[in-house]
Motif scaffolding. Sequence first.
Motif, PDB file in Angstrom:
ATOM      1  N   LEU A  71       0.661  -1.285  -0.078  1.00  0.00           N
ATOM      2  CA  LEU A  71      -0.056   0.059  -0.014  1.00  0.00           C
ATOM      3  C   LEU A  71       0.794   1.193  -0.014  1.00  0.00           C
ATOM      4  CD1 LEU A  71      -2.743  -0.922   2.454  1.00  0.00           C
ATOM      5  CD2 LEU A  71      -3.139  -0.328  -0.010  1.00  0.00           C
ATOM      6  N   ALA A  72       1.866   1.218   0.761  1.00  0.00           N
ATOM      7  CA  ALA A  72       2.691   2.428   0.851  1.00  0.00           C
ATOM      8  C   ALA A  72       3.651   2.608  -0.449  1.00  0.00           C
ATOM      9  CB  ALA A  72       3.954   2.209   2.039  1.00  0.00           C
ATOM     10  N   THR A  73       3.847   1.356  -0.955  1.00  0.00           N
ATOM     11  CA  THR A  73       4.613   1.347  -2.346  1.00  0.00           C
ATOM     12  C   THR A  73       3.737   2.122  -3.221  1.00  0.00           C
ATOM     13  OG1 THR A  73       5.943  -0.342  -1.707  1.00  0.00           O
ATOM     14  CG2 THR A  73       5.892   0.050  -3.944  1.00  0.00           C
ATOM     15  N   MET A  74       2.699   1.650  -3.481  1.00  0.00           N
ATOM     16  CA  MET A  74       1.713   2.105  -4.613  1.00  0.00           C
ATOM     17  C   MET A  74       1.293   3.638  -4.104  1.00  0.00           C
ATOM     18  SD  MET A  74       0.046   1.873  -7.240  1.00  0.00           S
ATOM     19  CE  MET A  74      -0.070   0.115  -7.626  1.00  0.00           C
ATOM     20  N   ARG A  75       1.188   4.260  -2.965  1.00  0.00           N
ATOM     21  CA  ARG A  75       0.748   5.566  -2.871  1.00  0.00           C
ATOM     22  C   ARG A  75       2.008   6.394  -3.246  1.00  0.00           C
ATOM     23  NH1 ARG A  75      -2.677   8.331   0.305  1.00  0.00           N
ATOM     24  NH2 ARG A  75      -3.653   6.530   1.067  1.00  0.00           N
ATOM     25  N   GLU A  76       3.306   6.074  -2.639  1.00  0.00           N
ATOM     26  CA  GLU A  76       4.552   6.827  -3.010  1.00  0.00           C
ATOM     27  C   GLU A  76       4.873   6.757  -4.353  1.00  0.00           C
ATOM     28  OE1 GLU A  76       8.170   8.859  -2.399  1.00  0.00           O
ATOM     29  OE2 GLU A  76       6.081   8.888  -1.469  1.00  0.00           O
ATOM     30  N   TYR A  77       4.550   5.561  -5.453  1.00  0.00           N
ATOM     31  CA  TYR A  77       4.740   5.475  -6.503  1.00  0.00           C
ATOM     32  C   TYR A  77       3.880   6.592  -7.446  1.00  0.00           C
ATOM     33  CZ  TYR A  77       5.859   3.112 -11.106  1.00  0.00           C
ATOM     34  OH  TYR A  77       6.532   2.961 -12.390  1.00  0.00           O
ATOM     35  N   GLN A  78       2.717   6.622  -7.211  1.00  0.00           N
ATOM     36  CA  GLN A  78       1.772   7.373  -7.784  1.00  0.00           C
ATOM     37  C   GLN A  78       2.329   8.776  -7.529  1.00  0.00           C
ATOM     38  OE1 GLN A  78      -2.557   6.081  -8.645  1.00  0.00           O
ATOM     39  NE2 GLN A  78      -1.962   5.039  -6.554  1.00  0.00           N
ATOM     40  N   ARG A  79       2.810   9.272  -6.272  1.00  0.00           N
ATOM     41  CA  ARG A  79       3.052  10.520  -5.901  1.00  0.00           C
ATOM     42  C   ARG A  79       4.079  11.081  -6.889  1.00  0.00           C
ATOM     43  NH1 ARG A  79       6.744  13.109  -3.761  1.00  0.00           N
ATOM     44  NH2 ARG A  79       7.841  11.588  -3.464  1.00  0.00           N
ATOM     45  N   ARG A  80       5.219   9.867  -6.821  1.00  0.00           N
ATOM     46  CA  ARG A  80       6.223  10.199  -7.823  1.00  0.00           C
ATOM     47  C   ARG A  80       5.969  10.348  -9.299  1.00  0.00           C
ATOM     48  NH1 ARG A  80      10.828   6.279  -6.557  1.00  0.00           N
ATOM     49  NH2 ARG A  80      12.094   7.609  -8.069  1.00  0.00           N
ATOM     50  N   MET A  81       5.062   9.695  -9.805  1.00  0.00           N
ATOM     51  CA  MET A  81       4.528   9.944 -11.150  1.00  0.00           C
ATOM     52  C   MET A  81       4.199  11.346 -11.402  1.00  0.00           C
ATOM     53  SD  MET A  81       2.402   6.523 -12.015  1.00  0.00           S
ATOM     54  CE  MET A  81       2.106   7.093 -13.861  1.00  0.00           C
ATOM     55  N   GLY A  82       3.734  12.059 -10.481  1.00  0.00           N
ATOM     56  CA  GLY A  82       3.526  13.383 -10.578  1.00  0.00           C
ATOM     57  C   GLY A  82       4.351  14.492 -10.638  1.00  0.00           C
ATOM     58  N   GLU A  83       5.546  14.105 -10.093  1.00  0.00           N
ATOM     59  CA  GLU A  83       6.790  14.962  -9.772  1.00  0.00           C
ATOM     60  C   GLU A  83       7.025  15.645 -11.498  1.00  0.00           C
ATOM     61  OE1 GLU A  83       9.730  12.799  -7.850  1.00  0.00           O
ATOM     62  OE2 GLU A  83       9.101  13.278  -5.934  1.00  0.00           O
ATOM     63  N   ALA A  84       7.432  16.768 -11.159  1.00  0.00           N
ATOM     64  CA  ALA A  84       7.962  17.489 -12.560  1.00  0.00           C
ATOM     65  C   ALA A  84       9.389  16.660 -13.029  1.00  0.00           C
ATOM     66  CB  ALA A  84       8.261  19.045 -12.137  1.00  0.00           C
ATOM     67  N   THR A  85       9.431  16.712 -14.323  1.00  0.00           N
ATOM     68  CA  THR A  85      10.682  15.928 -14.791  1.00  0.00           C
ATOM     69  C   THR A  85      11.279  17.008 -15.962  1.00  0.00           C
ATOM     70  OG1 THR A  85       9.539  15.061 -16.762  1.00  0.00           O
ATOM     71  CG2 THR A  85       9.717  13.824 -14.827  1.00  0.00           C
ATOM     72  N   TRP A  86      12.422  16.860 -16.278  1.00  0.00           N
ATOM     73  CA  TRP A  86      13.140  17.648 -17.305  1.00  0.00           C
ATOM     74  C   TRP A  86      13.651  16.960 -18.212  1.00  0.00           C
ATOM     75  CZ3 TRP A  86      12.105  22.421 -18.920  1.00  0.00           C
ATOM     76  CH2 TRP A  86      13.072  22.992 -19.973  1.00  0.00           C
ATOM     77  N   PRO A  87      13.506  17.013 -19.467  1.00  0.00           N
ATOM     78  CA  PRO A  87      12.224  17.813 -20.091  1.00  0.00           C
ATOM     79  C   PRO A  87      10.763  17.270 -19.501  1.00  0.00           C
ATOM     80  CG  PRO A  87      12.716  16.236 -21.863  1.00  0.00           C
ATOM     81  CD  PRO A  87      13.664  16.263 -20.681  1.00  0.00           C
ATOM     82  N   PRO A  88       9.658  18.259 -19.490  1.00  0.00           N
ATOM     83  CA  PRO A  88       8.571  17.532 -18.943  1.00  0.00           C
ATOM     84  C   PRO A  88       8.095  16.696 -19.715  1.00  0.00           C
ATOM     85  CG  PRO A  88       8.365  19.855 -19.829  1.00  0.00           C
ATOM     86  CD  PRO A  88       9.766  19.529 -19.990  1.00  0.00           C
ATOM     87  N   VAL A  89       7.072  15.804 -19.386  1.00  0.00           N
ATOM     88  CA  VAL A  89       6.082  14.916 -19.829  1.00  0.00           C
ATOM     89  C   VAL A  89       5.137  15.495 -20.714  1.00  0.00           C
ATOM     90  CG1 VAL A  89       6.478  13.213 -17.843  1.00  0.00           C
ATOM     91  CG2 VAL A  89       4.431  14.625 -18.054  1.00  0.00           C
ATOM     92  N   PRO A  90       4.765  15.005 -21.819  1.00  0.00           N
ATOM     93  CA  PRO A  90       3.623  15.501 -22.826  1.00  0.00           C
ATOM     94  C   PRO A  90       2.518  16.062 -21.991  1.00  0.00           C
ATOM     95  CG  PRO A  90       4.974  13.865 -23.874  1.00  0.00           C
ATOM     96  CD  PRO A  90       5.256  13.724 -22.292  1.00  0.00           C
TER      97      PRO A  90
END
Length: 302
Positions: free
Chosen positions: A127-146
Motif C-alpha cells: 500500500l505504501a509502495t503504491m501510494r508513493e509510486y503514484q506521488r512520484r509519477m506526478g513529480e516534475a521532470t526535465w524535459p517535462p512529460v507531454p
Amino acid sequence: MNTSTVEAARQAIGPVGAFLPVTFTEAPSVHAQRDAVERLESAGYPCTWTNEVFGKDALVQVALLLGATRRMVFGTGVANVWVREPQTLSAAAAQLAQAHPGRFVLGIGVGYPQQAEAAGRDFGRPLATMREYQRRMGEATWPPVPDADYPRIVAANGPKMLELAAETADGALPAGLPVGYTAQARQVLGPDKLLVVGLSVVVDSDPGRARETARATVAASLNSPAYAKTVTALGYSAAAVVDDRLVDAVVGHGRPDAVANLVRAHLEAGADHVIAMMPGGDFDGGVAGLEELAPTLMAVSG
C-alpha cells in the motif's frame, strides 16, 4: 480525478474487452501479437489488455500494438511498479496517449513478492509502495512529460488497495473475484471512477470439462495468500480442493452464453468494463477462443 477522462474511457473501451493470451514457455513474436490484435479488432472487441511478464516492457508492447490497429484501445493489465521508475512510466504513458489520443488506459499494480524480488527490490508494504509510486509519477521532470490525457487505474484485489485506488487514481482493476466484490468495489469507488474487472473464461461445449479447467485456474490463484484471504472474506472456501461454488463465482465457463451470463452479472453489479481472460499456455488457442466468444459478448455489450 478527471471525470471527463473517465467518461471518455468508458465510451472508448466499451463494456467488454479481451486480454491478450499469456503463454508460460516463450513469449509470442511481435508479428504473432499484431496478427492476434488485428483478429480481435475484426471480431468486434473495442479494447485489448496486455500483461507484463518474461522481462518484456508493457509500454513498448502497447506502442507496437497501437500502431498495428486503427481504432482499438489498449490497456496495461498491469504495468508492474517494480520494473521502472515512476517518472519513466509517467513519461512513457503520456507519450502513448499523445500519439494515440483516447486509445490508452494505464493499469498499474504491485504484483507479487517474487516480482519485486526478480527486480532486486523488497516487496515490503504494498500500500505504501503504491501510494508513493503514484506521488512520484506526478513529480516534475526535465524535459517535462507531454501534456496528454489518459486514465490511470490501480490493480486492487483487496479492500485497502481498493480504497487507495479510489483516493489516488481514476479507478481500479480487480481480477479473478466474484460479482459481490465488484459490487463492493463500485460502492468504494463511487459513480465517477472507472471499474475494470478481469474475468477468467473457459469456452468448452462440455460443461463438466469446462468446470474442471476452471477449477485448475482457481486452484492456481489460491496459491497467493492475498487472494485466498480476499475470497475467504467474501464467504468462500479457500481449501486445497476448490469447491464448485467458488469456481462458478469467479470463472465464466462452458458455452458462450454461460460465459456471457457472468459477464453480464459483473456489469449489472457496477463494472464499466469486463476483460475476458483465457487460460494461459496456448496463445493461438486463446485468441481463437476469444474470437468464438466475441459474437455473444458483443451482444451483451449491446
